[in-house]
Design a protein around this motif. Structure first.
Motif, PDB file in Angstrom:
ATOM      1  N   GLY A 104      -4.487   1.389  -7.934  1.00 44.18           N
ATOM      2  CA  GLY A 104      -4.827   0.192  -7.698  1.00 44.18           C
ATOM      3  C   GLY A 104      -5.887  -0.002  -6.764  1.00 44.18           C
ATOM      4  N   GLN A 105      -6.707   1.358  -6.432  1.00 38.22           N
ATOM      5  CA  GLN A 105      -7.776   1.330  -5.677  1.00 38.22           C
ATOM      6  C   GLN A 105      -7.479   0.921  -4.385  1.00 38.22           C
ATOM      7  OE1 GLN A 105     -11.160   2.386  -7.367  1.00 38.22           O
ATOM      8  NE2 GLN A 105      -9.265   3.011  -8.733  1.00 38.22           N
ATOM      9  N   PHE A 106      -6.355   1.323  -3.687  1.00 34.85           N
ATOM     10  CA  PHE A 106      -5.995   0.856  -2.579  1.00 34.85           C
ATOM     11  C   PHE A 106      -6.038  -0.486  -2.340  1.00 34.85           C
ATOM     12  CE2 PHE A 106      -7.640   5.354  -1.754  1.00 34.85           C
ATOM     13  CZ  PHE A 106      -6.553   6.036  -2.163  1.00 34.85           C
ATOM     14  N   ASN A 107      -6.105  -1.537  -3.290  1.00 30.57           N
ATOM     15  CA  ASN A 107      -5.964  -2.928  -3.048  1.00 30.57           C
ATOM     16  C   ASN A 107      -4.772  -3.334  -3.227  1.00 30.57           C
ATOM     17  OD1 ASN A 107      -6.136  -5.487  -3.652  1.00 30.57           O
ATOM     18  ND2 ASN A 107      -8.411  -5.641  -3.570  1.00 30.57           N
ATOM     19  N   PRO A 108      -4.165  -3.807  -2.185  1.00 29.19           N
ATOM     20  CA  PRO A 108      -2.594  -4.400  -2.518  1.00 29.19           C
ATOM     21  C   PRO A 108      -2.487  -5.304  -3.632  1.00 29.19           C
ATOM     22  CG  PRO A 108      -3.202  -4.247   0.079  1.00 29.19           C
ATOM     23  CD  PRO A 108      -4.494  -4.040  -0.996  1.00 29.19           C
ATOM     24  N   PHE A 109      -3.356  -6.278  -3.839  1.00 29.96           N
ATOM     25  CA  PHE A 109      -3.269  -7.346  -4.895  1.00 29.96           C
ATOM     26  C   PHE A 109      -3.402  -6.595  -6.321  1.00 29.96           C
ATOM     27  CE2 PHE A 109      -4.549 -10.345  -1.565  1.00 29.96           C
ATOM     28  CZ  PHE A 109      -3.443 -10.745  -1.209  1.00 29.96           C
ATOM     29  N   ILE A 110      -4.308  -5.501  -6.499  1.00 30.78           N
ATOM     30  CA  ILE A 110      -4.281  -4.843  -7.625  1.00 30.78           C
ATOM     31  C   ILE A 110      -2.942  -3.987  -7.959  1.00 30.78           C
ATOM     32  CG2 ILE A 110      -5.818  -3.194  -9.039  1.00 30.78           C
ATOM     33  CD1 ILE A 110      -8.112  -4.010  -7.592  1.00 30.78           C
ATOM     34  N   MET A 111      -2.396  -3.690  -6.787  1.00 34.46           N
ATOM     35  CA  MET A 111      -1.368  -2.813  -6.877  1.00 34.46           C
ATOM     36  C   MET A 111      -0.032  -3.628  -7.595  1.00 34.46           C
ATOM     37  SD  MET A 111      -1.082  -0.059  -3.685  1.00 34.46           S
ATOM     38  CE  MET A 111      -1.872  -0.927  -2.412  1.00 34.46           C
ATOM     39  N   VAL A 112      -0.097  -4.929  -7.253  1.00 31.06           N
ATOM     40  CA  VAL A 112       0.888  -5.782  -7.687  1.00 31.06           C
ATOM     41  C   VAL A 112       0.943  -5.624  -9.394  1.00 31.06           C
ATOM     42  CG1 VAL A 112       1.632  -8.282  -7.930  1.00 31.06           C
ATOM     43  CG2 VAL A 112       0.766  -7.558  -5.831  1.00 31.06           C
ATOM     44  N   LEU A 113      -0.535  -5.567  -9.996  1.00 27.64           N
ATOM     45  CA  LEU A 113      -0.394  -5.677 -11.357  1.00 27.64           C
ATOM     46  C   LEU A 113      -0.050  -4.313 -11.974  1.00 27.64           C
ATOM     47  CD1 LEU A 113      -3.752  -7.566 -11.543  1.00 27.64           C
ATOM     48  CD2 LEU A 113      -1.510  -8.204 -11.927  1.00 27.64           C
ATOM     49  N   MET A 114      -0.422  -3.175 -11.165  1.00 23.87           N
ATOM     50  CA  MET A 114      -0.185  -1.580 -11.482  1.00 23.87           C
ATOM     51  C   MET A 114       1.333  -1.685 -11.520  1.00 23.87           C
ATOM     52  SD  MET A 114      -2.912  -1.014 -12.774  1.00 23.87           S
ATOM     53  CE  MET A 114      -2.175   0.770 -13.306  1.00 23.87           C
ATOM     54  N   ILE A 174     -13.572  -1.270 -18.397  1.00 24.48           N
ATOM     55  CA  ILE A 174     -13.178   0.070 -18.919  1.00 24.48           C
ATOM     56  C   ILE A 174     -11.869   0.078 -18.410  1.00 24.48           C
ATOM     57  CG2 ILE A 174     -13.618   2.389 -18.407  1.00 24.48           C
ATOM     58  CD1 ILE A 174     -16.560   1.856 -18.062  1.00 24.48           C
ATOM     59  N   ARG A 175     -11.297  -0.106 -17.367  1.00 20.66           N
ATOM     60  CA  ARG A 175     -10.177   0.054 -16.856  1.00 20.66           C
ATOM     61  C   ARG A 175      -8.911  -0.690 -17.780  1.00 20.66           C
ATOM     62  NH1 ARG A 175     -12.159  -0.488 -11.504  1.00 20.66           N
ATOM     63  NH2 ARG A 175     -12.599   1.516 -10.771  1.00 20.66           N
ATOM     64  N   ILE A 176      -9.223  -1.940 -18.052  1.00 24.09           N
ATOM     65  CA  ILE A 176      -8.440  -3.010 -18.854  1.00 24.09           C
ATOM     66  C   ILE A 176      -8.350  -2.224 -20.321  1.00 24.09           C
ATOM     67  CG2 ILE A 176      -8.208  -5.086 -19.914  1.00 24.09           C
ATOM     68  CD1 ILE A 176      -9.523  -6.302 -17.232  1.00 24.09           C
ATOM     69  N   SER A 198       4.096   1.707  -2.768  1.00 21.57           N
ATOM     70  CA  SER A 198       3.010   1.979  -3.226  1.00 21.57           C
ATOM     71  C   SER A 198       2.089   1.252  -1.758  1.00 21.57           C
ATOM     72  CB  SER A 198       2.501   1.239  -4.368  1.00 21.57           C
ATOM     73  OG  SER A 198       3.390   1.606  -5.222  1.00 21.57           O
ATOM     74  N   LEU A 199       2.649   0.245  -1.085  1.00 23.78           N
ATOM     75  CA  LEU A 199       1.674  -0.398  -0.109  1.00 23.78           C
ATOM     76  C   LEU A 199       1.997   0.497   1.148  1.00 23.78           C
ATOM     77  CD1 LEU A 199       3.000  -4.139  -0.254  1.00 23.78           C
ATOM     78  CD2 LEU A 199       0.955  -3.259  -0.848  1.00 23.78           C
ATOM     79  N   ALA A 200       3.100   1.064   1.215  1.00 20.93           N
ATOM     80  CA  ALA A 200       3.294   2.075   2.519  1.00 20.93           C
ATOM     81  C   ALA A 200       2.449   3.195   2.489  1.00 20.93           C
ATOM     82  CB  ALA A 200       4.922   2.327   2.319  1.00 20.93           C
ATOM     83  N   VAL A 201       2.209   3.798   1.467  1.00 24.97           N
ATOM     84  CA  VAL A 201       1.507   4.891   1.417  1.00 24.97           C
ATOM     85  C   VAL A 201       0.080   4.779   1.401  1.00 24.97           C
ATOM     86  CG1 VAL A 201       3.196   6.514   0.359  1.00 24.97           C
ATOM     87  CG2 VAL A 201       1.376   5.172  -1.160  1.00 24.97           C
ATOM     88  N   THR A 202      -0.142   3.509   1.095  1.00 24.06           N
ATOM     89  CA  THR A 202      -1.928   3.041   1.098  1.00 24.06           C
ATOM     90  C   THR A 202      -2.693   3.282   2.351  1.00 24.06           C
ATOM     91  OG1 THR A 202      -1.514   1.688  -1.007  1.00 24.06           O
ATOM     92  CG2 THR A 202      -3.374   1.179   0.507  1.00 24.06           C
ATOM     93  N   PRO A 203      -2.008   2.820   3.483  1.00 24.63           N
ATOM     94  CA  PRO A 203      -2.892   3.185   4.891  1.00 24.63           C
ATOM     95  C   PRO A 203      -3.227   4.683   4.982  1.00 24.63           C
ATOM     96  CG  PRO A 203      -1.160   1.744   5.134  1.00 24.63           C
ATOM     97  CD  PRO A 203      -0.764   2.141   3.858  1.00 24.63           C
ATOM     98  N   ALA A 204      -2.245   5.332   4.822  1.00 23.70           N
ATOM     99  CA  ALA A 204      -2.283   6.867   5.053  1.00 23.70           C
ATOM    100  C   ALA A 204      -3.353   7.559   3.866  1.00 23.70           C
ATOM    101  CB  ALA A 204      -1.094   7.459   4.741  1.00 23.70           C
ATOM    102  N   PHE A 205      -3.232   7.125   2.770  1.00 16.69           N
ATOM    103  CA  PHE A 205      -4.142   7.466   1.618  1.00 16.69           C
ATOM    104  C   PHE A 205      -5.621   7.127   1.999  1.00 16.69           C
ATOM    105  CE2 PHE A 205      -0.932   8.267  -1.875  1.00 16.69           C
ATOM    106  CZ  PHE A 205      -0.573   9.480  -1.260  1.00 16.69           C
ATOM    107  N   LYS A 206      -5.777   5.775   2.444  1.00 19.73           N
ATOM    108  CA  LYS A 206      -7.050   5.299   2.772  1.00 19.73           C
ATOM    109  C   LYS A 206      -7.787   6.130   3.888  1.00 19.73           C
ATOM    110  CE  LYS A 206      -9.451   0.752   3.272  1.00 19.73           C
ATOM    111  NZ  LYS A 206     -10.019   0.726   1.816  1.00 19.73           N
ATOM    112  N   MET A 207      -6.757   6.641   4.864  1.00 21.49           N
ATOM    113  CA  MET A 207      -7.098   7.708   5.773  1.00 21.49           C
ATOM    114  C   MET A 207      -7.475   9.037   5.341  1.00 21.49           C
ATOM    115  SD  MET A 207      -5.232   7.850   9.629  1.00 21.49           S
ATOM    116  CE  MET A 207      -3.782   8.584   8.578  1.00 21.49           C
TER     117      MET A 207
END
Length: 372
Positions: A304-314, A32-34, A93-102
């Motif tokens: 990227g669903q807080f997944n660093p590798f998916i964030m690479v693609l996004m 669906i996402r693709i 995006s990586l930088a804000v991810t830990p905070a958002f995950k929390m």
């Protein structure tokens, strides 16, 4: 027993109602996402065709050249520019991810990166002729990390101590950081809006390429953050706090400590991105150094669903559309905002598809007769 027509109308279901889906398989959700991304890119192409009167092939050829340049002719300058832009957006995006995950809504990546960049330029200017290069480089890196971390920990402290609104707090910190940069640029630039490029304290180039080290640094951060969130005790604590603070307290997690520690990490990573922009790319600083990418990074992290590798693609997709649509705007004399519109359409489609992953839309079936 039959119901009257009036009773049937009074018991009739709504024409449309939304029903929560059973959890989809991971591959169904990603299909669906693709599909949403493909539709969005095609829509951008269709709009471009209508505005420019160009063919489908011409539009996407221009977008490809705008993002990657003429790779077939051996010219890779644009390709490296694309990788650099992707790395910067990914780093934020990586930088804000830990905070958002929390579930700490850190909207201050822009300001945290600017303060990291400010620390870099101050060290480069003030210590450039006083320290040997290796020592100067270490000071630049350390100062950038500490400055970004400090700018991140201030709202975290007030959130943990006084339960302030972190969204408003971090947004205001962006504004303060921008004004500090504006004042410093005015003073150091002799009243102008620009500081001349600084020759000392810059990050080293690898193979004559000033972007390669930047990309490597962000690649290392990507892997490190994935391992940290996925396999470390602190990553587990971030997840638990994000899911339920009451549960975290019940199992003995110090929530205030986790909030502050996570924002130190988030701010420090933004500081590294600021250092890359100043010491690795521009060798100068102004209020537009980050260019609003701190806010785009928020969407990339979510998509990227807080997944660093998916964030690479996004990140790569976002930069491709921005650079490609920008090239279309330049080539076909369109408004410069066309690139932002293209990126916005893709974000809208991807965010919208998340709704259809979680919910389904049901229509009322026509009924001629209802039996009791």
């Amino acid at each position: 027993m039959k119901m009257t027509t009036k009773e049937v109308k009074s018991h009739r279901e709504p024409l449309i109602h939304i029903v929560k889906r059973d959890e989809l398989h991971w591959w169904q959700a990603w299909l669906i996402r693709i599909g949403a991304i493909v539709l969005a890119v095609l829509l951008v192409g269709a709009i471009s065709m209508m505005l420019t009167k160009g063919s489908f092939t011409e539009i996407y050829e221009i977008m490809f050249k705008g993002a990657f340049g003429r790779i077939t002719e051996g010219k890779t300058t644009m390709l490296w520019k694309f990788l650099q832009e992707t790395a910067i957006l990914l780093g934020l995006s990586l930088a804000v991810t830990p905070a958002f995950k929390m579930k700490f809504w850190n909207c201050g990546a822009e300001g945290q990166a600017l303060m990291g960049g400010l620390a870099s330029i101050i060290c480069m200017i003030e210590l450039g002729d006083k320290l040997p290069y290796p020592a100067l480089l270490c000071v630049v890196v350390l100062a950038s990390v500490l400055s970004g971390a400090l700018w991140g920990v201030i709202p975290a402290f007030f959130k943990a101590r006084y339960n302030t609104n972190e969204t408003l707090f971090t947004l205001m910190m962006n504004y303060v950081a921008t004004q500090i940069i504006k004042y410093y640029v005015y003073i150091e630039g002799g009243g102008s809006n620009t500081i001349h490029p600084v020759a000392t304290g810059n990050l080293p180039t690898l193979g004559g390429n000033r972007y390669l080290l930047n990309v490597i640094i962000i690649a290392v951060l990507t892997v490190a953050l994935f391992v940290y969130l996925k396999f470390s005790k602190q990553g587990y604590e971030i997840t638990v706090v994000g899911e339920s603070r009451k549960t975290a307290k019940y199992v003995g997690i110090n929530v205030k400590k986790v909030v502050i520690r996570t924002m130190v990490i988030s701010g420090a990573m933004c500081g590294i991105v600021g250092m890359i922009l100043v010491a690795g790319t521009d060798h100068s600083i102004n209020t537009n150094t980050v260019g609003g990418q701190g806010f785009t990074a928020i969407m990339v992290s979510w998509l990227g669903q807080f997944n660093p590798f998916i964030m690479v693609l996004m990140s790569a997709l976002t930069v491709f559309l921005r650079m490609g649509a920008g090239k279309i705007a330049d080539t076909c004399s369109l408004n410069a905002s066309f690139a932002d519109i293209a990126v916005g359409l893709v974000i809208l489609f991807v965010v919208g598809c998340e709704f259809f992953i979680r919910y389904s839309v049901k229509f009322r079936h026509s009924k001629k007769e209802v039996k009791a």
